[in-house]
Design an enzyme around this catalytic site. Structure first.
Site, PDB file in Angstrom:
ATOM      1  N   SER A 109       0.601  -1.428   0.073  1.00  0.00           N
ATOM      2  CA  SER A 109      -0.109   0.185  -0.104  1.00  0.00           C
ATOM      3  C   SER A 109       0.512   1.290  -0.239  1.00  0.00           C
ATOM      4  O   SER A 109       2.139   1.349   0.492  1.00  0.00           O
ATOM      5  CB  SER A 109      -0.881   0.222   1.254  1.00  0.00           C
ATOM      6  OG  SER A 109      -1.228   1.722   1.652  1.00  0.00           O
ATOM      7  N   TYR A 138      -1.032  -0.588   9.995  1.00  0.00           N
ATOM      8  CA  TYR A 138      -1.438  -1.365   8.674  1.00  0.00           C
ATOM      9  C   TYR A 138      -0.144  -0.897   7.237  1.00  0.00           C
ATOM     10  O   TYR A 138       0.270  -1.259   6.617  1.00  0.00           O
ATOM     11  CB  TYR A 138      -2.459  -0.336   7.695  1.00  0.00           C
ATOM     12  CG  TYR A 138      -3.358  -0.870   6.407  1.00  0.00           C
ATOM     13  CD1 TYR A 138      -3.504  -1.353   6.351  1.00  0.00           C
ATOM     14  CD2 TYR A 138      -2.449   0.645   5.331  1.00  0.00           C
ATOM     15  CE1 TYR A 138      -4.135  -2.326   4.880  1.00  0.00           C
ATOM     16  CE2 TYR A 138      -3.227   0.218   4.922  1.00  0.00           C
ATOM     17  CZ  TYR A 138      -3.802  -1.143   3.975  1.00  0.00           C
ATOM     18  OH  TYR A 138      -4.315  -1.038   2.852  1.00  0.00           O
ATOM     19  N   LYS A 178       1.892  -3.324   5.446  1.00  0.00           N
ATOM     20  CA  LYS A 178       2.626  -3.271   4.164  1.00  0.00           C
ATOM     21  C   LYS A 178       3.843  -2.304   3.243  1.00  0.00           C
ATOM     22  O   LYS A 178       4.558  -3.579   2.278  1.00  0.00           O
ATOM     23  CB  LYS A 178       1.719  -1.576   3.610  1.00  0.00           C
ATOM     24  CG  LYS A 178      -0.197  -2.404   3.707  1.00  0.00           C
ATOM     25  CD  LYS A 178      -0.701  -3.113   3.153  1.00  0.00           C
ATOM     26  CE  LYS A 178      -1.710  -3.786   2.315  1.00  0.00           C
ATOM     27  NZ  LYS A 178      -2.011  -4.346   1.875  1.00  0.00           N
TER      28      LYS A 178
HETATM   29  P1  NAI Z   1     -12.113  -4.831   0.489  1.00  0.00           P
HETATM   30  O1  NAI Z   1     -12.488  -4.836   1.629  1.00  0.00           O
HETATM   31  O2  NAI Z   1     -12.836  -4.354  -0.700  1.00  0.00           O
HETATM   32  O3  NAI Z   1     -12.144  -6.254   0.173  1.00  0.00           O
HETATM   33  C1  NAI Z   1     -10.897  -7.398   0.944  1.00  0.00           C
HETATM   34  C2  NAI Z   1     -11.097  -8.534   0.742  1.00  0.00           C
HETATM   35  O4  NAI Z   1     -10.124  -9.164   1.887  1.00  0.00           O
HETATM   36  C3  NAI Z   1     -13.071  -8.869   1.886  1.00  0.00           C
HETATM   37  O5  NAI Z   1     -13.836  -9.258   0.769  1.00  0.00           O
HETATM   38  C4  NAI Z   1     -12.455  -9.621   2.806  1.00  0.00           C
HETATM   39  O6  NAI Z   1     -13.672 -10.235   2.859  1.00  0.00           O
HETATM   40  C5  NAI Z   1     -11.393 -10.545   1.855  1.00  0.00           C
HETATM   41  N1  NAI Z   1     -10.060 -10.647   3.269  1.00  0.00           N
HETATM   42  C6  NAI Z   1     -10.130 -10.203   4.304  1.00  0.00           C
HETATM   43  N2  NAI Z   1      -9.921 -10.894   5.423  1.00  0.00           N
HETATM   44  C7  NAI Z   1      -9.478 -11.796   4.895  1.00  0.00           C
HETATM   45  C8  NAI Z   1      -8.868 -13.251   5.308  1.00  0.00           C
HETATM   46  N3  NAI Z   1      -8.595 -13.315   6.368  1.00  0.00           N
HETATM   47  N4  NAI Z   1      -9.027 -14.457   4.524  1.00  0.00           N
HETATM   48  C9  NAI Z   1      -9.842 -14.657   3.956  1.00  0.00           C
HETATM   49  N5  NAI Z   1     -10.073 -13.251   2.777  1.00  0.00           N
HETATM   50  C10 NAI Z   1     -10.181 -11.856   3.745  1.00  0.00           C
HETATM   51  O7  NAI Z   1     -10.822  -3.881   0.626  1.00  0.00           O
HETATM   52  P2  NAI Z   1      -9.390  -3.594  -1.012  1.00  0.00           P
HETATM   53  O8  NAI Z   1     -10.243  -2.441  -0.610  1.00  0.00           O
HETATM   54  O9  NAI Z   1     -10.637  -4.689  -2.569  1.00  0.00           O
HETATM   55  O10 NAI Z   1      -8.830  -4.508  -0.648  1.00  0.00           O
HETATM   56  C11 NAI Z   1      -7.835  -5.491  -1.238  1.00  0.00           C
HETATM   57  C12 NAI Z   1      -6.529  -5.351  -0.781  1.00  0.00           C
HETATM   58  O11 NAI Z   1      -6.195  -4.040  -1.590  1.00  0.00           O
HETATM   59  C13 NAI Z   1      -6.111  -5.307   0.221  1.00  0.00           C
HETATM   60  O12 NAI Z   1      -5.115  -6.198   1.044  1.00  0.00           O
HETATM   61  C14 NAI Z   1      -5.934  -4.027   1.158  1.00  0.00           C
HETATM   62  O13 NAI Z   1      -4.882  -3.431   2.064  1.00  0.00           O
HETATM   63  C15 NAI Z   1      -5.084  -3.557   0.046  1.00  0.00           C
HETATM   64  N6  NAI Z   1      -5.196  -1.858  -0.782  1.00  0.00           N
HETATM   65  C16 NAI Z   1      -5.862  -1.454  -1.181  1.00  0.00           C
HETATM   66  C17 NAI Z   1      -6.226  -0.279  -1.380  1.00  0.00           C
HETATM   67  C18 NAI Z   1      -7.414   0.750  -2.331  1.00  0.00           C
HETATM   68  O14 NAI Z   1      -7.329   1.998  -2.138  1.00  0.00           O
HETATM   69  N7  NAI Z   1      -8.314   0.373  -2.349  1.00  0.00           N
HETATM   70  C19 NAI Z   1      -5.160   1.265  -0.523  1.00  0.00           C
HETATM   71  C20 NAI Z   1      -3.840   0.017  -0.551  1.00  0.00           C
HETATM   72  C21 NAI Z   1      -3.651  -1.115  -0.480  1.00  0.00           C
END
Ligand code: NAI
Length: 301
Positions: free
Chosen positions: A158, A171, A175
């Site tokens: 991130s 976080y 990251k």
């Molecule tokens: P989101 O919350 O929409 O999706 C994350 C998914 O991971 C969810 O479906 C959740 O159920 C699943 N999850 C969480 N813990 C879990 C576990 N222990 N086992 C299996 N599944 C699990 O979030 P988003 O935005 O799609 O994030 C995806 C990745 O990108 C994350 O790692 C986040 O930290 C990273 N990220 C996102 C950014 C953004 O702008 N959206 C910015 C920087 C990083």
């Protein structure tokens, strides 16, 4: 024509947000997508198996090939079984995208120990375990067959970790660690034909809704991140490994890790004394900023 035909692509956290867009992109390129998702809330509370199932249904409705997995990626046994299941489809896992993540923001003085531990668990342990068990299988296969069968791993860092965002000490630490893991694993797995890169995505999802507010532009949609992930997953990116990219908003930035900004050295191999450092301050820092207040921050501009 770029294709993921015949490839098994395991994406963790693919029931929502970015992971689901990666799944759509890879399925549309012909890959079989293993959609992993525990189905919790953005802060890691709860679990709902329907998240992975619904994602699979949506992919199949568009003609894609997919299967669901509801493992908690940070649970040792569940992570191992998930990797075995993905390998056992064809005997090889071609693409592993570690994307599952949660968010629990607090300042260092307000953060509960539980919020610290939960975020480290899902991100660091939840990246390490799938990577570890997949690496074991890739190594075993290479040793048994004497072949380096290509595979590609994409880890999720991130900008918070790369730019050290205030309010996210748990976080950002996780990251930044993940960005480093990509380079370490790239060094260690090159001998088995496995590439490992990391991306720092930027997209409006349920995780970042608070940051994005009312912005509705598709520029910040998660679909705008997916093509770069599919590129890294595909053979088109052969030769690219151990790299970190910021991806989103119609842009890719190639990042490089810590590099020296200034150097101070004692003369003739002598020990460096504290007085040398005091006297050499201008040489070490020059006119550069020496507090983070002046460093670049992770803005959405
Ligand atoms: P989101 O919350 O929409 O999706 C994350 C998914 O991971 C969810 O479906 C959740 O159920 C699943 N999850 C969480 N813990 C879990 C576990 N222990 N086992 C299996 N599944 C699990 O979030 P988003 O935005 O799609 O994030 C995806 C990745 O990108 C994350 O790692 C986040 O930290 C990273 N990220 C996102 C950014 C953004 O702008 N959206 C910015 C920087 C990083």
């Amino acid at each position: 024509m770029v294709t993921l035909d015949g490839k098994t692509c395991l994406i963790t956290g693919a029931g929502n947000g970015l992971g689901f867009e990666y799944a759509k992109s890879m399925a549309s390129l012909g890959g079989h997508v293993v959609v992993n998702d525990l189905g919790g809330a953005f802060d890691g509370t709860g679990a709902d198996q329907s998240a992975a199932m619904q994602a699979v249904k949506a992919l199949e409705a568009e003609g894609g090939s997919a299967s669901a997995n509801t493992a908690d990626v940070a649970d040792e046994e569940q992570a191992r079984a998930m990797i075995d299941e993905a390998f056992d489809r064809t005997g090889h896992l071609d693409v592993l995208v570690c994307n599952a993540g949660i968010l629990r923001d607090r300042m260092v003085f307000n953060m509960s120990i539980e919020d610290w531990d939960s975020v480290q668990r899902v991100h660091l342990r939840g990246h390490f375990l799938p990577l570890h068990y997949a690496a074991k299988r890739w190594r075993e296969n290479a040793k048994t067959t004497g072949e380096k069968r290509p595979a590609s791993v994409v880890l999720t860092s991130s900008r918070s970790g790369l730019y050290s965002s205030a309010g996210q000490i748990n976080y950002a630490a996780a990251k930044a660690g993940i960005a480093s893991m990509a380079t370490v694993a790239a060094r260690e797995l090159a001998q088995y034909g496995v590439r490992v890169n990391a991306i720092a995505p930027m997209a409006k999802t349920r995780m970042t809704e608070g940051t994005f507010g009312e912005i509705t532009s598709t520029r910040w949609g998660p679909a705008n991140v997916a093509p770069m992930i599919s590129y890294l997953a595909s053979d088109e990116s052969a030769g690219v490994s151990g790299q970190v990219f910021i991806v989103g908003g119609g842009r890719v930035e190639w990042m490089r890790t810590w590099t020296p900004q200034g150097v101070l050295e004692a003369e003739d191999g002598q020990p460096l004394t504290m007085n040398d450092v005091i006297a050499g301050r201008a040489q070490l820092f020059g006119d550069a900023p020496t507090t983070p207040a002046d460093f670049p921050t992770a803005t959405w501009d």
